[in-house]
Write a protein that holds these residues in place. Structure first.
Motif, PDB file in Angstrom:
ATOM      1  N   VAL A  52      39.608  45.699  42.483  1.00 50.04           N
ATOM      2  CA  VAL A  52      38.245  45.683  42.666  1.00 50.04           C
ATOM      3  C   VAL A  52      37.599  44.120  42.694  1.00 50.04           C
ATOM      4  N   GLN A  53      38.133  43.409  41.492  1.00 43.42           N
ATOM      5  CA  GLN A  53      37.616  42.026  41.572  1.00 43.42           C
ATOM      6  C   GLN A  53      37.989  41.357  43.049  1.00 43.42           C
ATOM      7  N   GLU A  54      39.260  41.356  43.413  1.00 50.47           N
ATOM      8  CA  GLU A  54      39.583  40.722  44.658  1.00 50.47           C
ATOM      9  C   GLU A  54      38.901  41.217  45.619  1.00 50.47           C
ATOM     10  N   LEU A  55      38.454  42.667  45.825  1.00 51.56           N
ATOM     11  CA  LEU A  55      37.756  42.875  46.902  1.00 51.56           C
ATOM     12  C   LEU A  55      36.438  42.554  46.871  1.00 51.56           C
ATOM     13  N   GLU A  56      35.885  42.389  45.623  1.00 50.18           N
ATOM     14  CA  GLU A  56      34.376  41.739  45.398  1.00 50.18           C
ATOM     15  C   GLU A  56      34.166  40.102  45.703  1.00 50.18           C
ATOM     16  N   LYS A  57      35.484  39.478  45.487  1.00 45.65           N
ATOM     17  CA  LYS A  57      35.633  38.128  45.936  1.00 45.65           C
ATOM     18  C   LYS A  57      35.579  37.894  47.513  1.00 45.65           C
ATOM     19  N   ALA A  58      36.055  39.027  48.211  1.00 51.70           N
ATOM     20  CA  ALA A  58      36.154  38.905  49.673  1.00 51.70           C
ATOM     21  C   ALA A  58      34.802  39.601  50.335  1.00 51.70           C
ATOM     22  N   GLN A  59      33.748  39.752  49.356  1.00 52.75           N
ATOM     23  CA  GLN A  59      32.599  40.230  49.970  1.00 52.75           C
ATOM     24  C   GLN A  59      32.480  41.791  50.181  1.00 52.75           C
ATOM     25  N   PHE A  60      33.310  42.549  49.594  1.00 53.98           N
ATOM     26  CA  PHE A  60      33.267  43.959  49.463  1.00 53.98           C
ATOM     27  C   PHE A  60      32.163  44.497  48.303  1.00 53.98           C
ATOM     28  N   THR A  61      31.259  45.492  48.761  1.00 57.32           N
ATOM     29  CA  THR A  61      30.704  46.115  47.517  1.00 57.32           C
ATOM     30  C   THR A  61      31.328  47.267  47.283  1.00 57.32           C
ATOM     31  N   VAL A  62      31.917  47.147  46.175  1.00 58.08           N
ATOM     32  CA  VAL A  62      32.790  48.510  45.966  1.00 58.08           C
ATOM     33  C   VAL A  62      32.295  49.396  45.058  1.00 58.08           C
ATOM     34  N   PRO A 145      42.328  42.308  49.700  1.00 61.48           N
ATOM     35  CA  PRO A 145      41.355  42.408  51.093  1.00 61.48           C
ATOM     36  C   PRO A 145      41.819  42.429  52.447  1.00 61.48           C
ATOM     37  N   MET A 146      42.801  41.655  52.776  1.00 63.25           N
ATOM     38  CA  MET A 146      43.350  41.411  54.284  1.00 63.25           C
ATOM     39  C   MET A 146      43.756  42.685  54.489  1.00 63.25           C
ATOM     40  N   VAL A 147      44.594  43.476  53.813  1.00 63.87           N
ATOM     41  CA  VAL A 147      45.386  44.657  54.015  1.00 63.87           C
ATOM     42  C   VAL A 147      44.207  45.721  54.053  1.00 63.87           C
ATOM     43  N   VAL A 148      43.145  45.739  53.469  1.00 59.83           N
ATOM     44  CA  VAL A 148      41.957  46.706  53.233  1.00 59.83           C
ATOM     45  C   VAL A 148      41.115  46.529  54.737  1.00 59.83           C
ATOM     46  N   ARG A 149      41.076  45.221  55.374  1.00 60.37           N
ATOM     47  CA  ARG A 149      40.390  45.017  56.448  1.00 60.37           C
ATOM     48  C   ARG A 149      41.168  45.492  57.491  1.00 60.37           C
ATOM     49  N   ARG A 150      42.607  45.018  57.405  1.00 59.78           N
ATOM     50  CA  ARG A 150      43.348  45.631  58.503  1.00 59.78           C
ATOM     51  C   ARG A 150      43.431  47.294  58.654  1.00 59.78           C
ATOM     52  N   LEU A 433      50.146  36.983  59.555  1.00 57.14           N
ATOM     53  CA  LEU A 433      49.029  36.946  59.941  1.00 57.14           C
ATOM     54  C   LEU A 433      48.284  36.049  58.341  1.00 57.14           C
ATOM     55  N   TYR A 434      48.910  36.582  57.202  1.00 57.38           N
ATOM     56  CA  TYR A 434      48.674  35.906  56.057  1.00 57.38           C
ATOM     57  C   TYR A 434      48.843  34.394  56.134  1.00 57.38           C
ATOM     58  N   ALA A 435      49.897  33.943  56.625  1.00 51.28           N
ATOM     59  CA  ALA A 435      50.182  32.512  56.641  1.00 51.28           C
ATOM     60  C   ALA A 435      49.184  31.884  57.755  1.00 51.28           C
ATOM     61  N   ALA A 436      48.920  32.545  58.700  1.00 51.01           N
ATOM     62  CA  ALA A 436      47.838  31.877  59.615  1.00 51.01           C
ATOM     63  C   ALA A 436      46.576  31.776  58.874  1.00 51.01           C
ATOM     64  N   ASP A 437      46.103  32.977  58.449  1.00 47.21           N
ATOM     65  CA  ASP A 437      44.912  33.159  58.072  1.00 47.21           C
ATOM     66  C   ASP A 437      44.587  32.100  56.960  1.00 47.21           C
ATOM     67  N   ARG A 438      45.572  31.669  56.001  1.00 46.08           N
ATOM     68  CA  ARG A 438      45.581  30.672  54.882  1.00 46.08           C
ATOM     69  C   ARG A 438      45.340  29.466  55.563  1.00 46.08           C
ATOM     70  N   ALA A 439      46.205  29.123  56.701  1.00 42.82           N
ATOM     71  CA  ALA A 439      46.080  27.843  57.344  1.00 42.82           C
ATOM     72  C   ALA A 439      44.717  27.532  58.027  1.00 42.82           C
ATOM     73  N   LEU A 440      44.155  28.855  58.383  1.00 46.88           N
ATOM     74  CA  LEU A 440      42.760  28.686  59.123  1.00 46.88           C
ATOM     75  C   LEU A 440      41.731  28.358  58.275  1.00 46.88           C
ATOM     76  N   TYR A 441      41.886  29.053  56.851  1.00 43.55           N
ATOM     77  CA  TYR A 441      40.689  28.767  55.953  1.00 43.55           C
ATOM     78  C   TYR A 441      41.167  27.291  55.277  1.00 43.55           C
ATOM     79  N   ALA A 442      42.227  26.637  55.134  1.00 45.92           N
ATOM     80  CA  ALA A 442      42.656  25.600  54.949  1.00 45.92           C
ATOM     81  C   ALA A 442      41.706  24.376  55.510  1.00 45.92           C
TER      82      ALA A 442
END
Length: 473
Positions: A52-62, A145-150, A433-442
């Motif tokens: 739940v903490q990880e989901l809330e960090k990703a702007q989910f209201t759980v 969070p990324m897997v939930v979005r997917r 996708l995670y590797a590319a997403d991590r590079a994007l946010y970097a």
């Protein structure tokens, strides 16, 4: 996060609760947050709290409930619906079919994600291979969070495909009505396959005024193929002389294409000798066009015209299989349009939609015929580059940034890009996708600065540029 202490105690003591227990999120809901109704099937309260903490960090209201096993999960689902079910993975010792049966109904309406203790096992692989389940390793819970979005995107895609299937079934019912209608084309040929006669409906379908003109034209160019044609002969049953339904492409008199569905039976003379065939012709041109449109719609983003999330995953799966077979690498670019919310707030959503289309046009312009551009969701895009290394892929990203900077249309746009290569950076679709997403946010974190992320080089030698030109050509 408030967790019922009685529930925590029962988990510690190993006793099953009599009813599901409510877990509430008391974090403030921001305008950017996304409501998420989750059901946890898990025995570890700490693991649930971490999720739940990880989901809330990703702007989910759980908003979530917790049960201890799949039996309680089934009971809970009969009274309440959820966006996602997060299940603790434990070996089921040959009961996989029962688990699938229990989760069959939830799959129709919500996403299911397994929390695994380590690497993907063979038993859970049977489930995830079907494409209906996702999984996250416990030690990589930050990926949740990324897997939930997917998973939620997969759910939306399934709903879209269900609607497309209904439309396709409707077109098929129209076709069956047409097939049963007496106004279809009929022609007759002799035992050698030579055209002897045709009804007026077939004459009209092929664009001729009279049967005589059609017969004369057929003698010159064989508009209606002879049974020597391989595709038509393949549908013939020698014993009964019947022709099983087969589709062929003919040309009308004006040169346009006619997609015809043929079926027929043998014709015999008065002495019982085989005398030829009588063929029924149904025009399915419009039906096939509609089916092609539906397939295109199911794989395309309606706003930008690029591929959608489903198309992206199909291409990534195909490229991974090809790489494993040939050893040739490929790269993935993830692109995020900077400041889309600000554009929507300042100029309106119509301008925001136009901004997405502007980026999509530039991405498409930078594609080769073998590349695939897709809208990953919201303001994110993806570009799959077959047989392209990280260096060349980074140059493609730089070119997109440069073209966007030169665009004179207002408001000005910029984009953040992450690059990942397969198999160098990942071994599955999810990790790629995670590797590319991590590079994007970097890259986002380092702005202003380099136009490419720290994950990929932002300056290249002449040899690198030569490699890029060779690959792109």
């Amino acid at each position: 996060m408030i967790l019922d202490m009685a529930f925590t105690s029962r988990l510690t003591q190993g006793a099953a609760p009599s009813n599901s227990v409510r877990v509430r999120s008391e974090s403030s809901r921001s305008h950017r947050s996304r409501p998420l109704r989750a059901l946890f099937v898990h025995r570890d309260a700490d693991a649930i709290d971490a999720c739940v903490q990880e989901l809330e960090k990703a702007q989910f209201t759980v908003s979530c409930d917790c049960v201890l096993n799949l039996a309680q999960c089934g009971q809970q689902l009969r009274s309440k619906s959820y966006d996602v079910i997060i299940v603790e993975y434990t070996p089921w010792h040959g009961k996989g079919s029962q688990v699938l049966q229990l989760l069959h109904q939830p799959l129709q309406e919500m996403a299911v994600i397994f929390l695994t203790p380590g690497l993907l096992s063979a038993s859970i692989g049977e489930f995830t291979a079907e494409g209906s389940f996702e999984y996250v390793e416990q030690e990589h819970i930050a990926h949740l969070p990324m897997v939930v979005r997917r998973a939620l995107n997969h759910k939306e895609t399934r709903e879209e495909l269900a609607q497309a299937k209904k439309a396709l079934q409707h077109s098929q019912s129209l076709y069956r009505a047409l097939e049963d209608n007496p106004t279809y084309g009929i022609y007759r040929c002799d035992a050698e396959g030579k055209l002897l006669d045709a009804n007026q409906t077939l004459v009209t379908l092929l664009g001729y005024v009279s049967k005589e003109l059609l017969l004369a034209a057929n003698q010159e160019s064989e508009i209606i193929p002879n049974f020597r044609d391989v595709s038509l002969s393949a549908g013939r049953i020698p014993e009964t002389k019947r022709i099983e339904p087969v589709e062929m492409e003919w040309k009308r008199k004006d040169g346009t294409k006619l997609k015809a569905r043929l079926s027929g039976r043998g014709v015999y003379d008065d002495h019982g000798n085989f005398a030829g065939h009588e063929i029924i012709v149904v025009d399915v041109t419009e039906q096939r066009t509609l089916e092609d449109q539906l397939r295109h719609q199911a794989l395309s983003d309606s706003l930008t015209g690029l591929g959608n999330h489903r198309r992206l995953f199909e291409v990534l799966h195909a490229e991974i299989c090809r790489t494993k077979r040939t050893g040739r690498e490929f790269s993935l670019l993830l692109l995020d349009l900077d400041g889309l919310k600000w554009i929507n707030d300042q100029f309106g959503h119509q301008v925001g939609s136009r901004a997405l289309c502007r980026l999509a046009e530039i991405v498409a312009d930078c594609c080769r015929s073998v590349d695939t551009a897709a809208r990953h969701g919201g303001d994110e895009f993806a570009l799959v580059l077959p047989e392209t290394g990280a260096t060349a892929a980074a140059l493609v990203g730089q070119r997109i940034c440069d073209l966007l900077a030169k665009d004179t249309e207002k408001p000005p746009l910029s984009v953040s890009i992450g690059v990942a290569g397969f198999p160098q950076d990942a071994d599955t679709i999810g990790t790629l996708l995670y590797a590319a997403d991590r590079a994007l946010y970097a890259m986002k974190a380092n702005k202003p600065g380099s136009r490419l992320s720290a994950h990929s080089p932002n300056s290249f030698s002449e040899d690198s540029n030569a490699e890029f030109r060779e690959i792109r050509e």
